[in-house]
Scaffold this motif. Structure first.
Motif, mmCIF file in Angstrom:
data_model
loop_
_atom_site.group_PDB
_atom_site.id
_atom_site.type_symbol
_atom_site.label_atom_id
_atom_site.label_comp_id
_atom_site.label_asym_id
_atom_site.label_seq_id
_atom_site.Cartn_x
_atom_site.Cartn_y
_atom_site.Cartn_z
ATOM 1 N N TRP A 121 21.154 -26.991 -23.940
ATOM 2 C CA TRP A 121 19.963 -27.737 -23.527
ATOM 3 C C TRP A 121 18.868 -26.784 -23.062
ATOM 4 O O TRP A 121 17.698 -26.946 -23.418
ATOM 5 C CB TRP A 121 20.344 -28.701 -22.413
ATOM 6 C CG TRP A 121 19.197 -29.505 -21.874
ATOM 7 C CD1 TRP A 121 18.517 -30.491 -22.521
ATOM 8 C CD2 TRP A 121 18.609 -29.388 -20.573
ATOM 9 N NE1 TRP A 121 17.533 -31.017 -21.706
ATOM 10 C CE2 TRP A 121 17.565 -30.355 -20.490
ATOM 11 C CE3 TRP A 121 18.866 -28.572 -19.469
ATOM 12 C CZ2 TRP A 121 16.790 -30.512 -19.351
ATOM 13 C CZ3 TRP A 121 18.092 -28.740 -18.329
ATOM 14 C CH2 TRP A 121 17.061 -29.696 -18.274
ATOM 15 N N PRO A 126 13.497 -26.987 -22.330
ATOM 16 C CA PRO A 126 13.087 -28.358 -21.964
ATOM 17 C C PRO A 126 11.858 -28.421 -21.072
ATOM 18 O O PRO A 126 11.165 -29.444 -21.065
ATOM 19 C CB PRO A 126 14.331 -28.897 -21.239
ATOM 20 C CG PRO A 126 15.041 -27.673 -20.744
ATOM 21 C CD PRO A 126 14.819 -26.631 -21.787
ATOM 22 N N ASP A 131 9.801 -32.042 -27.236
ATOM 23 C CA ASP A 131 10.781 -32.646 -28.137
ATOM 24 C C ASP A 131 12.220 -32.339 -27.733
ATOM 25 O O ASP A 131 13.159 -32.776 -28.404
ATOM 26 C CB ASP A 131 10.555 -32.147 -29.566
ATOM 27 C CG ASP A 131 9.194 -32.578 -30.113
ATOM 28 O OD1 ASP A 131 8.753 -33.694 -29.756
ATOM 29 O OD2 ASP A 131 8.593 -31.806 -30.874
ATOM 30 N N PRO A 133 15.748 -32.586 -25.822
ATOM 31 C CA PRO A 133 16.486 -33.729 -25.268
ATOM 32 C C PRO A 133 16.250 -33.847 -23.768
ATOM 33 O O PRO A 133 16.077 -32.835 -23.078
ATOM 34 C CB PRO A 133 17.944 -33.387 -25.583
ATOM 35 C CG PRO A 133 17.873 -32.457 -26.750
ATOM 36 C CD PRO A 133 16.628 -31.651 -26.543
ATOM 37 N N PRO A 134 16.209 -35.043 -23.218
ATOM 38 C CA PRO A 134 15.919 -35.227 -21.791
ATOM 39 C C PRO A 134 16.900 -34.523 -20.870
ATOM 40 O O PRO A 134 16.502 -33.967 -19.837
ATOM 41 C CB PRO A 134 15.988 -36.748 -21.618
ATOM 42 C CG PRO A 134 15.766 -37.303 -22.982
ATOM 43 C CD PRO A 134 16.368 -36.318 -23.917
ATOM 44 N N THR A 135 18.176 -34.560 -21.215
ATOM 45 C CA THR A 135 19.211 -33.967 -20.365
ATOM 46 C C THR A 135 20.287 -33.331 -21.234
ATOM 47 O O THR A 135 20.355 -33.597 -22.443
ATOM 48 C CB THR A 135 19.881 -35.030 -19.466
ATOM 49 O OG1 THR A 135 20.651 -35.916 -20.297
ATOM 50 C CG2 THR A 135 18.847 -35.824 -18.670
ATOM 51 N N ASP A 138 22.547 -35.494 -23.549
ATOM 52 C CA ASP A 138 22.128 -35.939 -24.876
ATOM 53 C C ASP A 138 22.404 -34.895 -25.949
ATOM 54 O O ASP A 138 22.096 -35.125 -27.120
ATOM 55 C CB ASP A 138 20.629 -36.257 -24.862
ATOM 56 C CG ASP A 138 20.280 -37.357 -23.871
ATOM 57 O OD1 ASP A 138 20.849 -38.454 -23.987
ATOM 58 O OD2 ASP A 138 19.457 -37.111 -22.965
#
Length: 225
Positions: A121, A126, A131, A133-135, A138
């Protein structure tokens, strides 16, 4: 000796043979029905055990997920507080934990199975990439082995339940065959006592048809040994 006197003993012998076959068929059908009932009971018991184990694994997976969420949230809050105090600490890509800081302390205590998802991640940048993934939850790297085991056990339980239902149907089929064999015994017994030749012949034909049908059916049924 008349023709009737000659035929009657042969018919009695044929009736006795039919009744013997029907008796053996009834016993075999009852035996197979009991065996398939045993398969049904064992399959349902195994399915129940698999579902219980699946529930236990799913509970363990949920507990690990909750622990990951709590630890990740705590790390994120600590990192955010540190960035507010010192904007230079804002990661520009990857993240290197500093053991002297709370965020580094928390990061180093992520579960080993959780770290690959966090690292993947963070590799998506992030904080800068809209774009991303939020966390980490995911990310495809986030895997809970217990959850996979639970899903496998559920599939196994479904398959066992299907086996039990099939066994139940086969047991019922054998019971139905035993009932028809009982009708063969009834028709043959009535035929042996009938005084009118037409009645006797009709009962014999009915018994013979039912007997042949049952025997052919038994040959088509699966056998449990």
């Amino acid at each position: 000796m008349t023709v009737r006197e000659t035929i009657t003993p042969r018919l009695d012998l044929l009736l006795a043979f039919m009744m013997a076959l029907a008796a053996v068929g009834t016993a075999w059908a009852g035996f197979q029905s009991a065996k398939w009932s045993g398969v049904q009971a064992n399959a349902y018991a195994a399915a129940g055990a698999a579902r219980s184990e699946a529930t236990r694994e799913a509970t363990g997976a949920a507990q690990r997920r909750n622990a990951d969420i709590i630890s990740f949230t705590a790390w994120l809050n600590a990192l955010n507080a540190e960035i507010i105090d010192d904007p230079s600490l804002r990661p520009e890509g990857g993240y290197t934990p500093d053991r002297k800081r709370v965020s580094g302390f928390l990061f180093n205590r992520f579960r080993p199975d959780f770290r690959p998802a966090v690292d993947a991640w963070l590799a998506t940048k992030p904080l800068f990439n809209p774009d991303a993934p939020p966390t980490p939850f995911d990310m495809p790297e986030y895997q809970l082995p217990a959850e996979t085991v639970s899903e496998g056990l559920v599939d196994e339980a479904d398959a066992l339940a299907g086996t039990a239902r099939t066994a139940n149907q086969r047991s019922d089929n054998y019971v139905l065959t035993a009932v028809v064999f009982a009708l063969v015994l009834l028709f043959a017994g009535l035929a042996s006592k009938a005084t009118h030749s037409s009645t006797r012949l009709t009962l014999m034909v009915m018994a013979a048809v039912a007997l042949v049908g049952c025997l052919v059916t038994l040959l088509m049924f699966p056998v449990e040994v």
